[in-house]
Design an enzyme around this catalytic site. Structure first.
Site, short mmCIF file in Angstrom:
data_model
loop_
_atom_site.label_atom_id
_atom_site.label_comp_id
_atom_site.label_asym_id
_atom_site.label_seq_id
_atom_site.Cartn_x
_atom_site.Cartn_y
_atom_site.Cartn_z
N HIS A 165 -7.62 2.70 -15.05
CA HIS A 165 -6.90 3.02 -13.82
C HIS A 165 -6.66 4.52 -13.70
CE1 HIS A 165 -5.00 -1.23 -14.32
NE2 HIS A 165 -6.20 -1.29 -13.80
N LYS A 190 -0.08 10.74 -18.47
CA LYS A 190 0.65 9.65 -19.13
C LYS A 190 0.78 9.93 -20.62
CE LYS A 190 -1.13 6.21 -15.88
NZ LYS A 190 -2.02 5.05 -15.73
N TYR A 230 5.05 3.94 -21.35
CA TYR A 230 4.48 5.23 -20.99
C TYR A 230 5.33 5.99 -20.00
CZ TYR A 230 2.12 2.71 -17.12
OH TYR A 230 1.82 1.94 -16.03
N ASP A 249 -9.04 -5.37 -11.60
CA ASP A 249 -9.99 -4.87 -12.59
C ASP A 249 -11.33 -5.60 -12.51
OD1 ASP A 249 -8.19 -2.97 -13.41
OD2 ASP A 249 -7.37 -4.22 -15.01
#
Length: 184
Positions: A62, A71, A131, A171
């Site tokens: 992503h 991130k 994250y 996905d």
């Protein structure tokens, strides 16, 4: 904290010092001054996220084509194989990837800077994945790159999950490399 550069030099592996005894352990999981020095820039995080996944769940790859997110990722329960892919058209490493195992036991963290796609495969029964992000989630700008695109040739440890990964609908419809929008 030990900070190592990967073969994609902007992607960093952070190995915090862990102090443990019979009571448990203590570790400093974030230190802005040390991180900014290693990253070579001041990084500001605006959002923290927590996801839990079962064995074999693959999330990614992503990225946000606008409002790109950096991130800082870690696992606090379980084990994952975490991947970053360089999507910067101007980069000499465009299309290259790095993969690192993150677990509650090894305490490692991965810095995935803006301009990279990100994903992970859950290797343990479950994994809690945390994250920090440098920009807000913007679903209208979110894109997904096909996790098993032959151009990328990511060496996912599929033998650890005994079968094909479990993917979200998003996905399953991810773009192939040749159709993937890139950063400048």
């Amino acid at each position: 904290m030990i900070i190592e550069r990967t073969h994609l030099p902007e992607v960093l592996v952070l190995q915090p010092r862990v102090f443990g005894d019979e009571r448990g352990f203590f570790t400093e999981s974030w230190n802005k001054a040390r991180f900014d020095e290693a990253a070579g820039a001041a990084v500001e995080f605006v959002q923290d996220n927590h996801s839990r996944s079962s064995r074999g769940v693959l999330r990614g790859l992503h990225y946000q084509i606008q409002q790109p997110q950096g991130k800082l990722v870690r696992v606090v329960s379980g084990r994952v194989f975490d991947v970053a892919v360089d999507l910067r058209r101007s980069s000499p490493r465009l299309g290259q990837w790095v993969g690192v195992e993150l677990s509650a036991e090894n305490h490692r963290q991965l810095w995935v800077p803006p301009g990279f796609a990100h994903g992970y495969l859950t290797l343990s029964e479950t994994a809690d994945f945390l994250y920090k992000a440098t920009d807000y989630y913007a679903p209208q700008h979110e894109r997904a790159l096909l996790w098993n695109d032959p151009h990328l040739a990511i060496e996912w440890p599929l033998s650890a999950i005994d079968g094909a990964p479990t993917l979200s609908a998003k996905d399953l419809q991810a773009a192939a490399w040749r159709h993937c929008p890139l950063y400048d």
